[in-house]
Enzyme design. Structure first.
Site: not given
Length: 371
Positions: A190-191
């Protein structure tokens, strides 16, 4: 003394669980304030329900950091808050720290001292700001405490408290589900360093598709940001091949899926810790990490974003002995220890050793260990 516990995201809700429970047991006066950065039910409401607490005040949507600072500043005054507690490296943590600074409230930072030494990482900038403002810096291990004590620009008192995730896993171990059928990998990604770069994201997806040929299942509960950026970048879901993509899962479901996985593949800092505590090998899809000791003890591998490196990292992790790593995150009871310290603490001079000598905590990146 009245305490404000500030949250904004899914991880904070989970990591503050044992602190809130300890505050309740102590009879202390406190309020949980939620900046609503994660407002999706699966990322917010479900987490509060599982953890058995709820925010006392929630900022109205849409989230914006400047609004959060103003909102928290007003609340600290209105609610007569004496001490603000934040957890981690999120936008909520830095917003609360700035609000505490400009309303002259004391600040306690749980998860202090983590460093990736990557100044391009937003979370790294958040950590540095919050640590600089905090009066009390609660670290997971002696490694981070030593780094902070040798940092002359900090004003706060440093204490090793252990990791509240240990409390979470211990308290809910009986609810971490039965083993799934088959051999599977559990994935979280998700980064921004990944999702904001379409070529990089597509390359990682190709690596996951290759892993799906080696496991019965590669299970990928997809974060809303990742799904949104796939759409924006016009990335074809077919790149994921046989990977099983689902909606986000609850905090306890995620822990259960990690507990029984053959391997965890992630770019999350919190997941690196959870996998370590659960004794599950982890492969980190990043070029650096702030969870240095998970690498040093052989529990975690940094592989970057290349598909070949991801596959090779997973194969290497699977050949290594599972679990048995030193208990670096301490024994359970971190929440109680933190609350006891908050309630007993009176303003004192910092206990740091002021020094300009090089610190022992070194960058952990692909140029170092873990390959």
């Amino acid at each position: 003394m009245k305490i404000a516990v500030v949250t904004g995201t899914r991880p904070e809700i989970l990591k503050n669980y044992s602190i809130v429970a300890a505050l309740r047991r102590s009879g202390a006066s406190f309020s949980v304030l939620h900046t609503n950065q994660h407002s999706d039910r699966l990322m917010c409401d479900v987490m509060f329900e599982e953890m058995g607490y709820a925010p006392d005040v929630v900022m109205s949507s849409p989230y914006e950091t400047g609004r959060a600072i103003s909102w928290l500043s007003d609340l600290f005054v209105t609610l007569r808050i004496d001490l603000v507690l934040v957890n981690g490296d999120t936008a909520a943590a830095v917003a609360a720290a700035i609000a505490a600074l400009y309303t002259d409230r004391r600040l306690a930072h749980v998860e202090a001292g983590l460093r990736s030494f990557d100044d391009e990482m937003r979370e790294e900038r958040n950590r540095i700001v919050v640590d600089a403002i905090a009066h009390q810096l609660f670290t997971y291990t002696e490694c981070e405490a030593d780094y902070l004590r040798r940092s002359p620009e900090l004003r706060g008192r440093v204490e090793v408290m252990g990791n509240t995730t240990v409390d979470l896993i211990e308290d809910f171990r009986d609810r971490l589900g039965p083993r799934r059928d088959g051999r599977y990998a559990f994935v979280t990604l998700h980064r921004k360093e990944l999702t904001d770069r379409p070529l990089r994201l597509a390359a990682v997806f190709r690596g996951l598709a290759r892993l799906a040929e080696r496991f019965d299942t590669v299970l990928f509960p997809m974060h809303p940001r990742t799904r949104d950026m796939m759409t924006r970048h016009c990335i074809d879901p077919a790149l994921l091949g046989a990977v099983v993509v689902t909606e986000p899962v609850s905090g306890l479901d995620a822990l259960a899926l990690q507990r029984h996985a053959a391997v965890v593949v992630t770019d999350s800092g919190c997941i690196q810790e959870e996998a370590y505590i659960l004794g599950v090998p982890c492969v980190t899809v990043r070029e650096n990490t702030e969870r240095h000791q998970t690498i040093l003890h052989g529990a975690n591998r940094l592989v970057g974003f290349d598909p070949d490196a991801i596959v090779a990292g997973v194969e290497t992790a699977l050949r290594r002995k599972r679990g048995g790593w030193p208990p670096i995150y301490g024994r359970s009871g971190a929440g109680d220890r933190i609350v006891t310290h908050l309630l007993d603490e009176t303003p004192r001079s910092a206990n740091r050793t002021r020094s300009i000598e090089p610190v022992g905590l070194a960058p952990m990146s692909l140029k170092g260990a873990g390959r």
